[in-house]
Structures are given as structure tokens and as C-alpha cells.
Enzyme design. Structure first.
Site, PDB file in Angstrom:
ATOM      1  CG  ASP A 101       7.568   4.169 -23.919  1.00 49.70           C
ATOM      2  OD1 ASP A 101       8.527   4.192 -24.694  1.00 49.70           O
ATOM      3  OD2 ASP A 101       7.694   3.970 -22.700  1.00 49.70           O
ATOM      4  CD  GLU A 138      14.132   3.046 -23.309  1.00 44.87           C
ATOM      5  OE1 GLU A 138      14.565   3.998 -22.662  1.00 44.87           O
ATOM      6  OE2 GLU A 138      13.053   2.492 -23.038  1.00 44.87           O
ATOM      7  CD  GLU A 139      10.345   0.988 -21.796  1.00 43.03           C
ATOM      8  OE1 GLU A 139      10.855   1.371 -20.732  1.00 43.03           O
ATOM      9  OE2 GLU A 139       9.589   1.692 -22.485  1.00 43.03           O
ATOM     10  CG  HIS A 147       6.254   2.556 -18.733  1.00 46.10           C
ATOM     11  ND1 HIS A 147       7.365   2.616 -17.938  1.00 46.10           N
ATOM     12  CD2 HIS A 147       6.700   2.822 -19.985  1.00 46.10           C
ATOM     13  CE1 HIS A 147       8.428   2.907 -18.656  1.00 46.10           C
ATOM     14  NE2 HIS A 147       8.053   3.050 -19.917  1.00 46.10           N
TER      15      HIS A 147
END
Ligand SMILES: [Zn+2]
Length: 472
Positions: free
Chosen positions: A307, A341-342, A439
Site C-alpha cells: 500500500d 492519498e492517506e 498500514h
């Protein structure tokens, strides 16, 4: 001859035979057929892309280099290095490349520690925790409070005043019985995003959230929270699933057990960053663009191999595979590595409205942000065009392992392009393992299988080539 040699070296004897058959048919008696229909040519190119891709581990090499930069949390020095590394990768391989600057938030984790304090004179038991993104810190020397464990928002509401002065512990496991792990994540993650404010509204002093993963391990899985306007902003942290089990077991024995929590995270001033763009310009319609997107930022507990280092590696490798197949697409094929994005997907929003978009028409945009699992399919939006895309894409992609093309599609980063009429797509790999890593400190290159990652790059390259050839 040059063409023949290139084809031969690229895809081997099978394609050569195909080509010769095509040529002899064209030269034979009867009405003159085109020497090579676009369909046949696309099939051969797709085969060349697949053969070249599977013959190496190009995407894994890219991922290894990107992850060597380290974690790329939005606003961090690591993210800035990731931008520089990506730009250099594109330029050094001769792709047209540029940065599109944006301003981004800058939250820093600082230290985090938590311990279970038994009411008897026993030693504190450490709990593995990680602050949630946007969390405020605890006081410097931490805070200590009794714990209210809840299994739902409804349970929290019915506890009402019992939450006052407590650390609210949302112990809601991901539903392992669901086949769709993203759905299970979606149900569990609401406690991470909304739990802190829900607890604060009832007077809680902090929130602990069981990590949204199906595994039992001692690695907290972080992610952002969303503070609501109104309730006080209280510190919030993810707790590992093993620590969640231990805490819950202890609370059943002794409801008066206390937890000490210390977080020293902080939100600093915004900093400049950038989306990274690289492309192969279309020969006939350069202003029409097929976009492949992924996000360059990661969480800070690992380099974010799944990710979304995987998506970035696939976008770059897809460009390389297309170029090395020796074809110039009719329309422009562009890779965009989105920043941030996060922490709210501002990279995608900025990209869609940038003045640089004038004169450009994004016909389709696909996103890879579901890890590096074995490719299964594509989800494709745009009701009017779905059947047509499916009809040409499925046969081209099936030899590379794609099982289906379904309605759906989109993603946080390409989503804002929908307003301009772009057809949105999602690359859909197998995600049974994705939330094992997501994550957390476990999201490292060793968790990615090179061949599975490469297959993703291959099918994205083939999809992009098909869209660039056929249009929408
Ligand atoms: Zn992601």
C-alpha cells in the site's frame, strides 16, 4: 526485416508464425485484406508485453528501489525522496516526466507507548499501540485511566455516562467470515475513523481501537481518524490484535484495570510536495489520455510495499513494458503517482483541476491500490461504455490470467476525474492477504511476490494499450 527480428526477439516463434500467416493471407489470392488488423496487432503486443514481463522481475526491482527510500508518509522527508526517486526513474529511462506541485499536511507520529496497569501490585504489561493519523498527543507524561470496552457504537451509546473519564476501547474484530476482505475492513474501520469523536462526546479521555486486520499478531495497523467539529479532540491509537485480546481478557477478570497511554504525535505546518507524472505520448491523439494511477505516499510504520508501492511499481513497469514492446500507442498512456492519498487524497483532487489539464481529455483512468495479489479482474465504470470495453478487453487480458471485467471502478485518487467524464477503473487483485500487512510494520517488500506483482503490471499495460488503441 527489422520488424521481424524485433518481433522474433520479443515474443518468440509463436508470434512469428502468427505474423507470417497474416502476411501470407494478405499476399494470397482473393480480395485484398489489410496486412494486419488492429485486433491481431493488439493481441501480438499483449503477448509481447506478457512474455517480457514474465521473463523478469522488473516490477519487483522497481518496488525494491522505491521501498529502499523508506516510509513515505505525506509531508515527510521520505515522501520528498520518493518524489525525487520516481522522477529520476522516469527521466533516466527516457520517459517524458514532470512534477505537479501541491501543498500537503504534515502530521508526525513521535513516540507512542501504552501499558496495562493491573490493580494488584503486578508489573505493567506493555500494549503494542500506534497513534492514528491526525491524533492529538497525550500530555507529555501520558494519561492513565480506567477502560470501557465496547463492541459497537450502539454499545458505547448505551454505556452513556460510564464513558466519562475513561479510555474507550473499541474491540471490534474484522469479520473473518466475509469473502470480501475490503467489506470486512469497511465495517471495522469506522471505529478507527469515527471512534475518537464518538467517545469524546461522552466525556472519554482517549480511544484505543483494535487494528483492522484478520490476523492475530502484535503489530498495530494505523490509519487516519476524522475528528468531528464539536467534541474535544482526544488522543487515539490503534492497538495490535494480540494486545486487544490481552486487554479484553484482563478486563473480564478485573474491570478496574487501568491503561497508561502516552502519544507525542503532532500536526505541523503544511509543506510543498508533488504528484509525479510520466508518459508515453500518443502518436495520433496525444491530447487523449489513458491514465494509470497509484499513490506514492505510504504510512510511516513501513515502506508501504503493498500500500501502495505495488501500485506505483506496476504503473512504472507498465510504461516500461509498453515502451519495450516497441509500439507507440495511438493515444497517450500516462502514469501518475499521486501524493497524499492517506491523509485525504488531495493529490488526486489537485491533479483533476490543475491548469495543466487544459487541452487534455482523460478518456479512462485506472487505479491500482489494493496490493500486489494475483490479478483477478478489472472493475469498470461508465454504463454507456462498459459492454464495449469488456468486449475488447476481456479476450486480450484472459491469456494474462484476468478472469473477469465487471461494472464498478474508481478509487480515491482517480475519482475526481469522473467530473470530467473520465471512465474510472480499478485493478482488482486477490486481496485475501492484503489486510495482514495494510498500514502496519509488516508491509515490506518481502511480503510481495515478484511474479504476482509483475502480472499486475502486465495486465495494466495491456488494458492501457487496448484503451489507447480503441478509445472509449
Ligand atoms: Zn492505499
Amino acid at each position: 526485416v527489422a520488424v521481424l527480428q524485433e518481433v522474433k526477439s520479443a515474443v518468440g516463434a509463436a508470434a512469428l508464425v502468427l505474423l507470417l500467416l497474416g502476411l501470407s493471407a494478405a499476399c494470397g489470392p482473393g480480395p485484398a485484406a489489410p496486412a494486419e488488423s488492429p485486433g491481431v496487432s493488439l493481441e501480438r503486443t499483449a503477448e509481447a508485453v506478457r512474455t517480457r514481463g514474465l521473463d523478469g522481475e522488473g516490477a519487483a526491482e522497481i518496488l525494491g528501489e522505491l521501498c529502499a527510500v523508506g516510509p513515505r508518509l505525506t509531508g515527510s522527508p521520505g515522501a520528498a525522496q520518493g518524489v525525487e526517486w520516481s522522477r529520476r526513474w522516469l527521466e533516466s529511462r527516457g520517459f517524458e516526466a514532470w512534477l505537479e506541485p501541491i501543498m500537503v499536511q504534515h502530521w508526525v507520529r513521535g513516540g507512542a507507548e501504552a501499558a496495562l496497569l493491573p490493580s494488584a501490585a503486578a508489573a505493567p504489561v506493555p500494549l503494542a499501540v500506534a497513534a492514528l493519523g491526525w491524533s492529538v498527543p497525550t500530555p507529555d507524561d501520558g494519561l492513565t485511566a480506567k477502560v470501557l470496552e465496547v463492541a459497537s457504537f450502539a454499545e458505547l451509546e448505551s454505556a452513556g455516562p460510564a464513558a466519562r473519564g475513561r479510555i474507550v476501547f473499541f474491540n471490534v474484530p474484522m469479520d473473518r467470515t466475509l469473502m470480501d476482505t475490503f467489506r470486512a475492513y469497511g465495517e471495522a474501520v469506522q471505529y478507527r475513523t469515527r471512534g475518537a469523536s464518538a467517545a469524546a462526546r461522552l466525556g472519554a479521555v482517549a480511544a484505543l481501537v483494535r487494528s483492522p486486520t484478520g490476523r492475530l499478531d502484535d503489530h498495530p495497523h494505523t490509519g487516519i481518524l476524522a475528528y468531528e467539529d464539536g467534541p474535544p479532540r482526544i488522543p487515539a491509537a490503534a492497538v495490535s490484535t494480540l494486545a486487544a485480546e490481552a486487554l479484553s481478557a484482563r478486563l473480564r477478570e478485573d474491570p478496574d484495570v487501568r491503561v497508561r497511554l502516552r502519544l507525542s504525535c503532532a500536526t505541523l505546518a503544511d509543506v510543498p510536495s508533488a504528484n509525479v507524472v510520466g508518459q508515453i505520448r500518443g502518436a495520433e491523439k496525444p491530447g487523449e489520455i489513458v491514465l494509470m494511477g497509484a499513490h506514492l505516499d505510504s504510512w510511516d510504520l513501513s515502506p508501504g510495499a503493498h500500500d501502495d508501492g505495488a501500485g506505483c511499481a506496476q504503473c512504472l513497469e507498465a510504461l516500461r513494458l509498453i515502451r519495450d514492446a516497441g509500439v507507440t500507442p495511438k493515444r497517450t498512456i500516462r502514469a501518475v503517482l499521486f501524493m497524499n492519498e492517506e491523509f485525504g487524497a488531495s493529490g488526486g483532487r489537485n491533479y483533476a483541476v490543475s491548469p495543466r489539464r487544459s487541452g487534455e481529455r482523460h478518456i479512462a483512468a485506472m487505479e491500482s491500490d489494493r496490493g500486489a495479489g494475483v490479478p483477478l479482474g478489472f472493475n469498470i465504470g461508465g454504463e454507456a461504455t462498459f459492454e464495449r470495453i469488456k468486449s475488447f478487453a476481456e479476450p486480450l487480458l484472459r491469456p494474462s490470467g484476468i478472469l473477469w471485467v465487471r461494472p464498478g471502478g474508481g478509487g480515491a485518487d482517480v475519482g475526481p476525474l469522473a467530473a470530467g467524464g473520465t471512465v474510472l477503473m480499478s485493478f482488482m487483485p486477490d486481496v485475501q492477504r492484503y489486510f495482514d500487512y495494510h498500514h502496519s510494520a509488516l508491509d515490506v517488500p518481502a511480503a510481495v511476490h515478484p511474479r504476482e506483482l509483475e502480472l499486475g503490471a502486465i495486465v495494466m499495460a495491456v488494458m492501457a494499450l487496448a484503451l489507447a488503441e480503441k478509445g472509449i
